[in-house]
Design a protein around this motif. Structure first.
Motif, PDB file in Angstrom:
ATOM      1  N   TYR A  36       0.839  -1.194   0.000  1.00 55.57           N
ATOM      2  CA  TYR A  36       0.000   0.000   0.000  1.00 55.57           C
ATOM      3  C   TYR A  36       0.873   1.241   0.000  1.00 55.57           C
ATOM      4  O   TYR A  36       1.841   1.321   0.763  1.00 55.57           O
ATOM      5  CB  TYR A  36      -0.905   0.014   1.233  1.00 55.57           C
ATOM      6  CG  TYR A  36      -1.825  -1.176   1.282  1.00 55.57           C
ATOM      7  CD1 TYR A  36      -3.057  -1.154   0.636  1.00 55.57           C
ATOM      8  CD2 TYR A  36      -1.459  -2.343   1.953  1.00 55.57           C
ATOM      9  CE1 TYR A  36      -3.906  -2.252   0.667  1.00 55.57           C
ATOM     10  CE2 TYR A  36      -2.296  -3.445   1.984  1.00 55.57           C
ATOM     11  CZ  TYR A  36      -3.512  -3.389   1.341  1.00 55.57           C
ATOM     12  OH  TYR A  36      -4.340  -4.481   1.366  1.00 55.57           O
ATOM     13  N   LYS A  38       0.704   5.504   0.302  1.00 55.31           N
ATOM     14  CA  LYS A  38      -0.040   6.732   0.593  1.00 55.31           C
ATOM     15  C   LYS A  38       0.734   7.873  -0.057  1.00 55.31           C
ATOM     16  O   LYS A  38       1.960   7.956   0.064  1.00 55.31           O
ATOM     17  CB  LYS A  38      -0.136   6.983   2.094  1.00 55.31           C
ATOM     18  CG  LYS A  38      -1.025   6.011   2.822  1.00 55.31           C
ATOM     19  CD  LYS A  38      -2.467   6.316   2.564  1.00 55.31           C
ATOM     20  CE  LYS A  38      -3.367   5.446   3.409  1.00 55.31           C
ATOM     21  NZ  LYS A  38      -4.755   5.607   3.048  1.00 55.31           N
ATOM     22  N   GLY A  42      -1.675  10.976   2.135  1.00 56.63           N
ATOM     23  CA  GLY A  42      -3.049  10.574   1.874  1.00 56.63           C
ATOM     24  C   GLY A  42      -3.919  11.646   1.235  1.00 56.63           C
ATOM     25  O   GLY A  42      -5.040  11.365   0.826  1.00 56.63           O
ATOM     26  N   GLY A  46      -4.370   6.962  -2.256  1.00 53.70           N
ATOM     27  CA  GLY A  46      -3.414   5.888  -2.077  1.00 53.70           C
ATOM     28  C   GLY A  46      -3.486   4.918  -3.232  1.00 53.70           C
ATOM     29  O   GLY A  46      -4.406   4.959  -4.050  1.00 53.70           O
ATOM     30  N   TYR A  60      -9.459   1.611  -1.987  1.00 54.54           N
ATOM     31  CA  TYR A  60      -8.392   2.441  -2.533  1.00 54.54           C
ATOM     32  C   TYR A  60      -8.827   3.051  -3.859  1.00 54.54           C
ATOM     33  O   TYR A  60      -9.447   2.398  -4.680  1.00 54.54           O
ATOM     34  CB  TYR A  60      -7.105   1.630  -2.699  1.00 54.54           C
ATOM     35  CG  TYR A  60      -6.283   1.644  -1.445  1.00 54.54           C
ATOM     36  CD1 TYR A  60      -5.185   2.470  -1.325  1.00 54.54           C
ATOM     37  CD2 TYR A  60      -6.634   0.865  -0.353  1.00 54.54           C
ATOM     38  CE1 TYR A  60      -4.449   2.525  -0.155  1.00 54.54           C
ATOM     39  CE2 TYR A  60      -5.919   0.910   0.823  1.00 54.54           C
ATOM     40  CZ  TYR A  60      -4.822   1.744   0.908  1.00 54.54           C
ATOM     41  OH  TYR A  60      -4.105   1.810   2.066  1.00 54.54           O
TER      42      TYR A  60
END
Length: 132
Positions: A36, A38, A42, A46, A60
């Motif tokens: 993942y 970001k 954020g 993401g 997402y």
């Protein structure tokens, strides 16, 4: 659990994003090969990079899935989500840049930076690690 391909793809995406001025944080899933990212704490959403479809509870905006075949965009409970396969990283980067440009146009650069500053204090960034 080997993530060789996911790491290779994520490193390519991260390099491109960092070259374009994004602040990138990364997190490795504990039970799957998913990675993942970001972007700008954020504020610019993401990216989920994986070899499989994700869990229903996580939404997402940008999803890079190994052999994804299907609609590029999906409206999911009112949220637009974008999907790419591992060969579409260039298109993904372009769409992420557009997302950032749209948010800066909408909020203004100062507010975008303030949102980043506020988000940087989140506990989330104890698990997501900043990519140097």
């Amino acid at each position: 659990m080997k993530r060789n391909q996911e790491i290779k793809v994520s490193n390519k995406v991260i390099k491109n994003l960092k070259d374009k001025g994004f602040i990138v944080h990364k997190y490795f899933a504990k039970t799957t090969k998913s990675i993942y990212l970001k972007l700008d704490y954020g504020v610019c959403c993401g990216i989920r990079i994986s070899d499989h479809n994700g869990k229903k509870k996580y939404k997402y905006k940008f999803n890079l899935i190994k052999q994804y075949q299907g609609p590029k965009q999906v409206i999911d409970k009112g949220y637009l989500r974008n999907f790419y396969n591992y060969n579409d990283t260039k298109e993904l980067i372009e769409d992420v840049q557009i997302e950032k440009e749209n948010k800066i146009t909408k909020y203004g650069l100062c507010n975008y930076q303030e949102y980043m500053n506020a988000n940087s204090k989140s506990r989330l960034y104890r698990t997501f690690k900043k990519v140097a």
